[in-house]
Design an enzyme around this catalytic site. Structure first.
Site, short mmCIF file in Angstrom:
data_model
loop_
_atom_site.label_atom_id
_atom_site.label_comp_id
_atom_site.label_asym_id
_atom_site.label_seq_id
_atom_site.Cartn_x
_atom_site.Cartn_y
_atom_site.Cartn_z
N HIS A 128 19.61 -35.77 25.10
CA HIS A 128 20.73 -35.16 25.82
C HIS A 128 20.40 -33.67 26.01
O HIS A 128 19.69 -33.09 25.19
CB HIS A 128 21.97 -35.33 24.94
CG HIS A 128 23.26 -34.88 25.58
ND1 HIS A 128 23.65 -33.58 25.62
CD2 HIS A 128 24.25 -35.60 26.17
CE1 HIS A 128 24.83 -33.50 26.21
NE2 HIS A 128 25.22 -34.71 26.56
N ASP A 206 19.97 -35.95 16.08
CA ASP A 206 21.17 -35.88 16.90
C ASP A 206 21.88 -37.22 16.74
O ASP A 206 21.48 -38.22 17.34
CB ASP A 206 20.78 -35.60 18.35
CG ASP A 206 22.00 -35.63 19.28
OD1 ASP A 206 23.10 -35.96 18.80
OD2 ASP A 206 21.83 -35.33 20.47
N GLN A 209 25.44 -40.26 19.12
CA GLN A 209 25.70 -41.64 19.58
C GLN A 209 25.50 -42.68 18.48
O GLN A 209 25.80 -43.84 18.69
CB GLN A 209 24.78 -41.98 20.77
CG GLN A 209 25.04 -41.16 22.02
CD GLN A 209 26.39 -41.44 22.67
OE1 GLN A 209 27.09 -42.39 22.32
NE2 GLN A 209 26.77 -40.60 23.60
N CYS A 372 23.80 -35.93 31.46
CA CYS A 372 23.22 -34.80 30.72
C CYS A 372 21.87 -35.18 30.14
O CYS A 372 21.55 -34.80 29.00
CB CYS A 372 24.15 -34.31 29.61
SG CYS A 372 25.70 -33.67 30.24
N1 7TS Z 1 23.85 -35.70 21.96
C1 7TS Z 1 24.03 -36.90 22.52
C2 7TS Z 1 23.03 -37.99 22.25
C3 7TS Z 1 25.13 -37.13 23.33
O1 7TS Z 1 25.30 -38.32 23.89
C4 7TS Z 1 26.06 -36.07 23.56
C5 7TS Z 1 27.24 -36.23 24.48
C6 7TS Z 1 25.83 -34.85 22.92
C7 7TS Z 1 24.72 -34.69 22.14
C8 7TS Z 1 26.76 -33.70 23.07
O2 7TS Z 1 27.97 -33.96 22.45
P1 7TS Z 1 29.18 -32.93 22.61
O3 7TS Z 1 30.28 -33.52 21.82
O4 7TS Z 1 28.69 -31.63 22.07
O5 7TS Z 1 29.48 -32.85 24.07
N2 7TS Z 1 27.10 -37.26 25.42
C9 7TS Z 1 27.91 -37.45 26.48
C10 7TS Z 1 27.72 -38.53 27.35
O6 7TS Z 1 26.84 -39.37 27.24
N3 7TS Z 1 28.66 -38.47 28.33
O7 7TS Z 1 29.42 -37.40 28.09
C11 7TS Z 1 28.98 -36.76 26.96
#
Ligand code: 7TS
Length: 415
Positions: A128, A206, A209, A372
């Protein structure tokens, strides 16, 4: 009490008032955008309401009763989080705004004091943006290099490339996702961490997910850092979690200076607070951290193994059905044991945004775009994909509705 057997999805759905919603002129909502954010059970909503109604106060400061109640509730969440991922102690759990801030905290604090000119940071092509951009900023600032582990056509990481990077001797950090938010690929983090540690290199996971969808044990995995977000696991937005091994955290400089992260401040010097508060400058998101407690309780009651089983079943069903739709290109591993409940695809030359609009007309919420993960989009040689992603309250009937809508789109576009 932890439940047994298959999930009682109808009963679970009762706890999520939003799932009763009608959208697009009276269509029953089918929410399949859980990888972006999940819905919240009443217990979480009530808990936030209760805080503001009955004991709203700042924490860690005043001695009055409400401040003590708020502090206790806030710190109780920290204990639950530590237990949920099996951290050794609450000192290893830092609250941030989201997974993105947790990843940036590591890049700015640990990264700035450890990564030097010509060093390497190794990430993967399936990351991401939140696990790419902080490392681009850091390596550019330091004159260091950013290296990628590639992904093969079936959605698996090229482990041979990883070995080659490690053998180059200049690697300072490996930072990888545990589960791809596009391909669903579950990365062999245990192997990655073991190989890295044999060379004394720390690993950041990370878990944005993975932690919401399967049992994750930081001690068993032996990762050095792990980031995830509450909002992807039934919790409120505005709460991220960074786990760091205590012996590493003890050596890290603060990320943001200000209130709450100090013990004593003098004109020209400061003594920092104990762990983990040293990394939590300013008034935190008290209400939402407290609300997150109810989300963890909810998941614990179900049991993470059963969450995973339910998603395997839904994903298997979705993959079986979608592969029967003419013109569909499916991304990611075919073996459901190697992937999470995320199904990304394209159909003919329908633009994913057009498809998502048609889905929306049927009341079905899916995601379209680059998710992203533009580095991965380049690797797949597409500008975007459509993505359906599942959670505990989704059903096979909802997948049927999604497939029917997909079939209708196919006919509309004459594919
Ligand atoms: N890492 C992964 C693997 C993610 O899927 C996401 C967000 C993040 C980091 C960032 O998370 P946040 O809470 O800081 O935003 N993924 C997604 C998505 O797949 N669609 O919207 C946000």
């Amino acid at each position: 009490m932890m439940q047994k057997g298959a999930l009682n999805v109808q009963k679970i759905r009762e706890d999520f008032p939003i799932l009763k919603r009608k959208v697009s002129g009276g269509k029953q909502l089918v929410y399949l955008d859980n990888a972006a954010t999940t819905q919240k059970p009443l217990a979480v909503i009530d808990s936030i309401h209760d805080y503001y109604m009955n004991y709203n106060s700042n924490i860690h400061r005043a001695v009055h009763q409400m401040a003590e109640e708020a502090t206790l509730a806030f710190e109780t969440t920290r204990e639950k989080v530590a237990k949920f991922v099996n951290a050794r102690s609450t000192e290893e759990i830092i609250f941030t705004r989201n997974a993105t801030e947790a990843l940036n905290l590591v890049a700015y604090s640990w990264g700035r004091s450890n990564v030097k000119k010509d060093d390497k940071v190794v990430i993967t092509e399936i990351e991401h943006h939140s696990n790419i951009v902080p490392w681009q900023i850091l390596t550019t600032e330091k004159g260091a290099k950013l290296e990628y582990i590639g992904v093969d056509d079936d959605g698996y990481l090229k482990m041979q490339e990883y070995k080659q990077h490690l053998d180059s001797n200049k690697v300072k950090l490996v930072s990888v996702t545990h589960m791809s938010n596009v391909l669903g690929t579950i990365v062999p983090v245990n192997d990655i961490i073991k190989m890295s540690h044999e060379r004394g290199i720390p690993v950041l996971i990370d878990g944005a997910q993975s932690v919401p969808h399967m049992q994750v044990d930081v001690q068993k995995m032996d990762c050095d850092f792990m980031a995830f977000s509450a909002h992807k696991m039934l919790g409120p937005t505005g709460v991220g979690i960074l786990y760091v091994k205590k012996e590493i955290l003890e050596k890290m400089p603060p990320f943001m200076g200000g209130g709450d992260m100090i013990k004593e401040v003098h004109k020209y010097e400061t003594r920092y607070n104990d762990l983990p508060y040293k990394f939590e400058g300013g008034t935190p998101n008290i209400a939402d951290v407290i609300g997150f407690s109810a989300a963890i309780d909810y998941l614990n009651d179900i049991g993470m193994d059963r969450v995973r089983e339910h998603e395997i079943e839904l994903t298997k069903y979705a993959i079986d059905r979608i592969t029967g739709v003419k013109g569909v290109t499916l991304y990611g591993p075919r073996n459901v044991n190697d992937r999470g409940g995320v199904v990304s695809f394209n159909i003919g030359d329908i633009h994913p945004h057009d498809l998502a609009t048609i889905m929306n007309d049927h009341g079905i919420a899916i995601r379209s775009g680059h998710h992203c993960a533009q580095v991965l989009m380049e690797r797949l040689d597409v500008s975007a994909t459509s993505r359906a992603s599942f959670y505990i309250y989704n059903t096979k009937e909802e997948i049927d509705k999604f497939i029917d809508a997909l079939d209708e789109a196919r006919r509309l576009f004459k594919i």
